[in-house]
Design a protein around this motif. Sequence first.
Motif, PDB file in Angstrom:
ATOM      1  N   ARG A   5      43.550 105.169 -13.427  1.00  0.00           N
ATOM      2  CA  ARG A   5      43.069 104.908 -14.693  1.00  0.00           C
ATOM      3  C   ARG A   5      43.991 105.154 -15.599  1.00  0.00           C
ATOM      4  N   ALA A   6      44.421 104.407 -16.691  1.00  0.00           N
ATOM      5  CA  ALA A   6      45.309 104.464 -17.614  1.00  0.00           C
ATOM      6  C   ALA A   6      44.434 103.995 -18.994  1.00  0.00           C
ATOM      7  N   VAL A   7      44.896 104.511 -19.868  1.00  0.00           N
ATOM      8  CA  VAL A   7      44.381 104.151 -21.359  1.00  0.00           C
ATOM      9  C   VAL A   7      45.543 103.369 -22.073  1.00  0.00           C
ATOM     10  N   VAL A   8      45.365 102.250 -22.475  1.00  0.00           N
ATOM     11  CA  VAL A   8      45.949 101.247 -23.413  1.00  0.00           C
ATOM     12  C   VAL A   8      45.710 101.400 -24.853  1.00  0.00           C
ATOM     13  N   THR A   9      46.646 101.750 -25.518  1.00  0.00           N
ATOM     14  CA  THR A   9      46.213 101.914 -27.021  1.00  0.00           C
ATOM     15  C   THR A   9      47.089 100.917 -27.762  1.00  0.00           C
ATOM     16  N   VAL A  10      46.335  99.920 -28.507  1.00  0.00           N
ATOM     17  CA  VAL A  10      47.083  98.987 -29.448  1.00  0.00           C
ATOM     18  C   VAL A  10      47.062  99.343 -30.755  1.00  0.00           C
ATOM     19  N   MET A  11      47.925  99.536 -31.651  1.00  0.00           N
ATOM     20  CA  MET A  11      47.787  99.850 -33.051  1.00  0.00           C
ATOM     21  C   MET A  11      48.585  98.709 -33.883  1.00  0.00           C
ATOM     22  N   GLY A  12      48.022  98.359 -35.000  1.00  0.00           N
ATOM     23  CA  GLY A  12      49.043  97.456 -35.743  1.00  0.00           C
ATOM     24  C   GLY A  12      48.179  96.808 -36.845  1.00  0.00           C
ATOM     25  N   ILE A  18      45.108  89.413 -31.004  1.00  0.00           N
ATOM     26  CA  ILE A  18      45.495  90.587 -30.390  1.00  0.00           C
ATOM     27  C   ILE A  18      44.915  90.670 -29.052  1.00  0.00           C
ATOM     28  N   VAL A  19      43.664  90.635 -29.024  1.00  0.00           N
ATOM     29  CA  VAL A  19      42.966  90.934 -27.959  1.00  0.00           C
ATOM     30  C   VAL A  19      43.259  90.144 -27.020  1.00  0.00           C
ATOM     31  N   ALA A  20      43.446  88.702 -27.112  1.00  0.00           N
ATOM     32  CA  ALA A  20      43.772  87.814 -26.143  1.00  0.00           C
ATOM     33  C   ALA A  20      45.005  88.153 -25.473  1.00  0.00           C
ATOM     34  N   GLY A  21      45.894  88.171 -26.370  1.00  0.00           N
ATOM     35  CA  GLY A  21      47.262  88.534 -25.922  1.00  0.00           C
ATOM     36  C   GLY A  21      47.177  89.810 -24.959  1.00  0.00           C
ATOM     37  N   ILE A  22      46.660  90.873 -25.162  1.00  0.00           N
ATOM     38  CA  ILE A  22      46.801  92.205 -24.565  1.00  0.00           C
ATOM     39  C   ILE A  22      46.152  91.887 -23.468  1.00  0.00           C
ATOM     40  N   SER A  23      44.938  91.305 -23.502  1.00  0.00           N
ATOM     41  CA  SER A  23      43.932  91.072 -22.217  1.00  0.00           C
ATOM     42  C   SER A  23      44.661  90.224 -21.162  1.00  0.00           C
ATOM     43  N   GLY A  24      45.183  89.079 -21.967  1.00  0.00           N
ATOM     44  CA  GLY A  24      46.081  88.358 -21.019  1.00  0.00           C
ATOM     45  C   GLY A  24      46.895  88.818 -20.032  1.00  0.00           C
ATOM     46  N   LEU A  67      53.558  94.844 -21.874  1.00  0.00           N
ATOM     47  CA  LEU A  67      52.816  95.156 -22.837  1.00  0.00           C
ATOM     48  C   LEU A  67      53.648  95.463 -24.237  1.00  0.00           C
ATOM     49  N   ARG A  68      54.545  96.274 -24.083  1.00  0.00           N
ATOM     50  CA  ARG A  68      55.277  96.623 -25.203  1.00  0.00           C
ATOM     51  C   ARG A  68      55.917  95.154 -25.678  1.00  0.00           C
ATOM     52  N   ARG A  69      56.380  94.676 -24.802  1.00  0.00           N
ATOM     53  CA  ARG A  69      57.279  93.095 -25.237  1.00  0.00           C
ATOM     54  C   ARG A  69      56.131  92.144 -26.006  1.00  0.00           C
ATOM     55  N   ARG A  70      54.757  92.110 -25.351  1.00  0.00           N
ATOM     56  CA  ARG A  70      54.061  91.212 -25.931  1.00  0.00           C
ATOM     57  C   ARG A  70      53.408  91.828 -27.106  1.00  0.00           C
ATOM     58  N   GLY A  71      53.244  93.230 -27.299  1.00  0.00           N
ATOM     59  CA  GLY A  71      52.832  94.006 -28.514  1.00  0.00           C
ATOM     60  C   GLY A  71      53.770  93.360 -29.568  1.00  0.00           C
ATOM     61  N   GLU A  72      55.061  93.597 -29.297  1.00  0.00           N
ATOM     62  CA  GLU A  72      56.033  93.243 -30.463  1.00  0.00           C
ATOM     63  C   GLU A  72      55.754  91.778 -31.031  1.00  0.00           C
ATOM     64  N   GLY A  73      55.653  90.852 -30.070  1.00  0.00           N
ATOM     65  CA  GLY A  73      55.430  89.414 -30.325  1.00  0.00           C
ATOM     66  C   GLY A  73      54.432  89.462 -31.443  1.00  0.00           C
ATOM     67  N   LEU A  74      53.419  90.356 -31.069  1.00  0.00           N
ATOM     68  CA  LEU A  74      52.030  90.177 -31.942  1.00  0.00           C
ATOM     69  C   LEU A  74      52.042  91.303 -33.078  1.00  0.00           C
TER      70      LEU A  74
END
Lengths: 92, 460
Positions: A5-12, A18-24, A67-74
């Motif tokens: 298992r891993a923990v994904v942390t999103v900050m910004g 955001i939720v849609a993008g990352i969960s997608g 995820l990093r790339r998607r995060g960058e877009g968001l």
Amino acid sequence: MQTDRAVVTVMGRDRVGIVAGISGELAEANANILDLASTKMGDLFVMMILIDISGIKVSLAELKERLRRRGEGLGVQVMVQHEDVFRYMHRV
Amino acid sequence: MFSKDEIIETIRMILVEHLNVRAVTLGINLLDCVSDDFDSMRDRVEEKISEVAGGFVEEAKAVEEKYGIPIVNKRIAVTPASALLGPAIVGIPEEGAIELAVELARAFDEGARRVGVDFIGGYGALVQKGFTRADSILLRSIPRALASTERVCSCVNIATTKAGINVDAARAMGKVILETAWATANRSGIGCCKLAAFANAPEDNPFMAGAYHGLGEPESVINVGISGPAVIRAAVEQSQGEDFRALAERIKRTAFKITRVGELVGREMAERLGVRFGIVDLSLAPTPEAGESIADIIEAMGIESCGAPGSTAALALLTDAVKKGGAMATSFVGGLSGAFIPVSEDAGMRDALRAGSLSLEKLEAMTSVCSVGLDMIAIPGDTPPETISAIIMDGMAIGVVNDKPIGVRLIPVPGKGAGDVVEFGGLFGSAIVMSVSRFSASKFIERGGHIPPSILSLRG
């Protein structure tokens, strides 16, 4: 005990999608979301997602990169860490 | 699931307070490379380093990736070079033997370069009770060896609690250090950044310049050095207004968490490489980066500028609390396990020096309560060798009488005097040359011989 298992942390800054993008992105990689929490730190939106990585279709490194790339877009920063680092630090 | 606060605490430590693993060091036994034919020994040394450490850097990167924890330094420690050299120099006159020793250092350097590590430790000797021929040759080769390599580090153990202090070795090291400085004069004496004299040098120390793979160690082993001065400083800053009991508790709790990360990374690295997991070294290691400073922690406790009265007590509290928290977090503690106070590598120490609160004498006092000793101290290039030897002897005495490891790493900077600024670059940072007492100890050092072990060594 080894787990997969891993923990994904999103900050910004909070914004639509955001939720849609990352969960997608997680669904795309076949990473199942086991638990999810979010909080505010000042202006900052912080989301923490526990995911099962035992069945992911790509390597963990590739998932992180996507995820990093998607995060960058968001406009958010995304970290992915195996859960053991939290387990070792916070559980005896 | 972990609580939000737990996750945020970890993320904050990594992103804001630069939590990382300072060093993962792979110890490699090279005794099976020994041969009376130098060329075959040298070739075997290079081959063995490649064999054992071939995937080391790649695996370390994978572990960084998996846990999101940076591993700052990936290093190798090998069997002390003097133990390898003996058979290969039998019957070879001194000058030729020294040249072969330098060639062995180059083989270490080449082995380290091939596998992509930044430092390799173990170009040294254990001479606390006297010199073998190989030890003497090796000591004499150090200046040339460090001048003609990039990655090689050298550690010479000249004292132990059990054996006392080898004064002849301290005397020799004074000259070796000066010669190394002059051999690397075009780079401000940088060779001396990779050279330390030790008392009670641990066989499993993951930190340079003192790392070597001891004779009591297994075939190969992973040792880990933790980090986290900025994490501890943040904890201390949150303790404003609390008494010392509460402060110690806070540091202890934080040290536990930092050490757990070291334990996790060490276990995983050992498993991936198929070698034994050795120890976690509980030393807090500063870097020249802002905030990564032991001096800053001492000042956050309420000392106006590091080195002011109270600094030794502050450092004692810090070292002890880190050990107590760390000891609970790992199954094997080893290495130096104390706070490091390397002057040039710690921006806060440099500020203290500039402010005039820190002197060589105060640093010496502080080394009596932390393990590492007089570390990375730039001194004037015209310091006499006897004075350097005498400073080393003072350090050794503190180590021997307190039964603890201690190192002395002094950098006489050619052409520079007290107050001058020197840039070593990278991890070594920049230094302000410290003033050294002008009073002589040459008659004391000239006595030579051996200081017997303290009565404290008569145990058992």
